[in-house]
Design a protein around this motif. Sequence first.
Motif, PDB file in Angstrom:
ATOM      1  N   SER A   1     -64.835  16.647 -12.677  1.00 16.68           N
ATOM      2  CA  SER A   1     -65.050  17.977 -13.236  1.00 16.68           C
ATOM      3  C   SER A   1     -66.540  18.266 -13.427  1.00 16.68           C
ATOM      4  N   ALA A   2     -67.329  17.234 -13.725  1.00 17.57           N
ATOM      5  CA  ALA A   2     -68.772  17.437 -13.856  1.00 17.57           C
ATOM      6  C   ALA A   2     -69.376  17.876 -12.532  1.00 17.57           C
ATOM      7  N   LEU A   3     -68.901  17.273 -11.435  1.00 18.42           N
ATOM      8  CA  LEU A   3     -69.379  17.691 -10.110  1.00 18.42           C
ATOM      9  C   LEU A   3     -68.860  19.078  -9.758  1.00 18.42           C
ATOM     10  N   ALA A   4     -67.590  19.343 -10.081  1.00 19.83           N
ATOM     11  CA  ALA A   4     -67.002  20.644  -9.749  1.00 19.83           C
ATOM     12  C   ALA A   4     -67.657  21.775 -10.527  1.00 19.83           C
ATOM     13  N   ALA A   5     -68.130  21.504 -11.745  1.00 17.37           N
ATOM     14  CA  ALA A   5     -68.787  22.551 -12.525  1.00 17.37           C
ATOM     15  C   ALA A   5     -70.091  23.004 -11.870  1.00 17.37           C
ATOM     16  N   ARG A   6     -70.758  22.087 -11.161  1.00 16.31           N
ATOM     17  CA  ARG A   6     -72.011  22.421 -10.475  1.00 16.31           C
ATOM     18  C   ARG A   6     -71.783  22.872  -9.038  1.00 16.31           C
ATOM     19  N   ARG A   7     -70.793  22.264  -8.378  1.00 21.94           N
ATOM     20  CA  ARG A   7     -70.521  22.598  -6.973  1.00 21.94           C
ATOM     21  C   ARG A   7     -69.040  22.904  -6.789  1.00 21.94           C
ATOM     22  N   PRO A   8     -68.567  24.025  -7.307  1.00 23.79           N
ATOM     23  CA  PRO A   8     -67.130  24.325  -7.207  1.00 23.79           C
ATOM     24  C   PRO A   8     -66.647  24.505  -5.778  1.00 23.79           C
ATOM     25  N   GLU A   9     -67.563  24.841  -4.864  1.00 25.78           N
ATOM     26  CA  GLU A   9     -67.145  25.039  -3.468  1.00 25.78           C
ATOM     27  C   GLU A   9     -66.672  23.738  -2.825  1.00 25.78           C
ATOM     28  N   LEU A  10     -67.011  22.599  -3.410  1.00 25.70           N
ATOM     29  CA  LEU A  10     -66.553  21.316  -2.869  1.00 25.70           C
ATOM     30  C   LEU A  10     -65.092  21.035  -3.194  1.00 25.70           C
ATOM     31  N   PHE A  11     -64.495  21.835  -4.062  1.00 29.90           N
ATOM     32  CA  PHE A  11     -63.126  21.597  -4.503  1.00 29.90           C
ATOM     33  C   PHE A  11     -62.272  22.847  -4.310  1.00 29.90           C
ATOM     34  N   PRO A  12     -62.001  23.234  -3.058  1.00 28.14           N
ATOM     35  CA  PRO A  12     -61.072  24.357  -2.850  1.00 28.14           C
ATOM     36  C   PRO A  12     -59.720  24.011  -3.447  1.00 28.14           C
ATOM     37  N   PRO A  13     -59.073  24.948  -4.164  1.00 29.25           N
ATOM     38  CA  PRO A  13     -57.913  24.598  -4.985  1.00 29.25           C
ATOM     39  C   PRO A  13     -56.787  23.883  -4.247  1.00 29.25           C
ATOM     40  N   THR A  14     -56.303  24.442  -3.141  1.00 29.80           N
ATOM     41  CA  THR A  14     -55.152  23.843  -2.462  1.00 29.80           C
ATOM     42  C   THR A  14     -55.500  22.484  -1.862  1.00 29.80           C
ATOM     43  N   ALA A  15     -56.666  22.378  -1.237  1.00 27.05           N
ATOM     44  CA  ALA A  15     -57.090  21.097  -0.666  1.00 27.05           C
ATOM     45  C   ALA A  15     -57.288  20.053  -1.756  1.00 27.05           C
ATOM     46  N   ALA A  16     -57.791  20.471  -2.923  1.00 21.64           N
ATOM     47  CA  ALA A  16     -57.987  19.529  -4.030  1.00 21.64           C
ATOM     48  C   ALA A  16     -56.644  18.971  -4.503  1.00 21.64           C
ATOM     49  N   LEU A  17     -55.625  19.805  -4.552  1.00 22.31           N
ATOM     50  CA  LEU A  17     -54.303  19.320  -4.959  1.00 22.31           C
ATOM     51  C   LEU A  17     -53.786  18.253  -4.003  1.00 22.31           C
ATOM     52  N   GLY A  18     -53.892  18.505  -2.703  1.00 23.02           N
ATOM     53  CA  GLY A  18     -53.395  17.544  -1.716  1.00 23.02           C
ATOM     54  C   GLY A  18     -54.166  16.241  -1.738  1.00 23.02           C
ATOM     55  N   ALA A  19     -55.504  16.328  -1.776  1.00 25.83           N
ATOM     56  CA  ALA A  19     -56.320  15.114  -1.782  1.00 25.83           C
ATOM     57  C   ALA A  19     -56.095  14.312  -3.058  1.00 25.83           C
ATOM     58  N   GLY A  20     -55.996  14.994  -4.180  1.00 23.16           N
ATOM     59  CA  GLY A  20     -55.788  14.296  -5.439  1.00 23.16           C
ATOM     60  C   GLY A  20     -54.462  13.560  -5.481  1.00 23.16           C
ATOM     61  N   LEU A  21     -53.401  14.176  -4.985  1.00 28.13           N
ATOM     62  CA  LEU A  21     -52.092  13.511  -4.974  1.00 28.13           C
ATOM     63  C   LEU A  21     -52.097  12.279  -4.067  1.00 28.13           C
ATOM     64  N   ALA A  22     -52.826  12.350  -2.959  1.00 26.87           N
ATOM     65  CA  ALA A  22     -52.906  11.195  -2.063  1.00 26.87           C
ATOM     66  C   ALA A  22     -53.625  10.030  -2.732  1.00 26.87           C
ATOM     67  N   VAL A  23     -54.723  10.303  -3.436  1.00 18.67           N
ATOM     68  CA  VAL A  23     -55.453   9.239  -4.136  1.00 18.67           C
ATOM     69  C   VAL A  23     -54.607   8.667  -5.264  1.00 18.67           C
ATOM     70  N   LEU A  24     -53.847   9.519  -5.941  1.00 21.92           N
ATOM     71  CA  LEU A  24     -52.944   9.058  -6.995  1.00 21.92           C
ATOM     72  C   LEU A  24     -51.919   8.068  -6.460  1.00 21.92           C
ATOM     73  N   ALA A  25     -51.346   8.378  -5.314  1.00 19.28           N
ATOM     74  CA  ALA A  25     -50.340   7.488  -4.728  1.00 19.28           C
ATOM     75  C   ALA A  25     -50.944   6.121  -4.415  1.00 19.28           C
TER      76      ALA A  25
END
Length: 372
Positions: free
Chosen positions: A282-306
């Motif tokens: 979130s610290a990175l996203a607060a400065r560079r929100p363009e690096l975390f497009p919402p839908t892509a962030a959901l998919g990537a995050g779920l993969a890392v969680l698994a």
Amino acid sequence: MSLGTERGFADLLAKGASRDDGVDMRAGQIVCACPASLPRAGVTDNRLTLAMGFGLAVLAQALALTVLPEESRLLAPTIERVGWPFALLLVGAALASFPAALLVDGFGRRAAFGLGASLGAAGGALAAFSIAKANFFGLCLGAFWLGLAQGFALFYRHIAAQSAPRDGLVVLAGGAGAALFAPFLVSLAATPGATLLLASGLHIGALALSIRMPHMIAGAAIANKCRVDARFLLATTAGAIAWSVMSAGMLHGPLTLAVCAATPAFIGGAMGWHLLSMYGPSALAARRPELFPPTAALGAGLAVLAAGWTAVHSGASVAGVAAGLIAIGVGWGVVNIGALRLLHEGARPSRAALAFHDLCLLGAAAAGALIA
């Protein structure tokens, strides 16, 4: 009371009874008695205060979660009840979702967040007392109160994102700064009871911060209609999965490390890095929100969680479990960034919808702790 004071109070009541905003007064209505000349900018939310309050709540949660799984294992009368305190912490957080939203609207920031911090202070003290007396059910009640406090604290991000979604990410980033101090405070406390008392003290600090907040907010309010569309459903579904996996990992991770003879300092450090990885993105996203497009962030995050859950569940080594906890934290953080952006960019949901969103997330977390 002097005559001048009485006349001034009467004038104030007369002004309040004849409002110029077209809304009739009703009996029992609470109105602001602040002078009309008070600058509206002076009663807006301070995102730094919100971030600090959220950071103290996260740090208190880190301390509690460092000792709660192992103490539950030692005090639980049966193996089936080991997960009760952790699950009750999450149940308490879920049950606080709607009261937090309603109290913020009905009584203001100061009263709502002050109440939540008070519950956390009482819960930490009760949990510490219960450990000293080897009372498992007292530990369960203390964990439940700590969860209620966490449910109130989670609403900090929605309050900040009300002004701008990026401000909500700044508040989440406050949790990353707080997580850096978790290992040091665990080593400083030395005993489980002292650790929980320290968590109680952190909630007292959050209570002191709450009095710096305005009673209400000046500016644009969240939409009155409850917006439940495809974006809301996607954010809620992905968030629920992430919270479920995260809670299962936070319960099994410290227990697995303890069984593998890891030292309390190592377990505290692993949990500190886990929490840092949760809020660090979130610290990175607060400065560079363009690096975390919402839908892509959901998919990537779920993969890392698994991947992280696989490492924790296998329990192959102490290092593998610690790495799995960090991966779970990163995945959880990225999913929550995507969910927060989906919720607050564009047409925003009402506070009732946001409370329902948090209820689903925390309910899934409680289920993950009980089922996994």
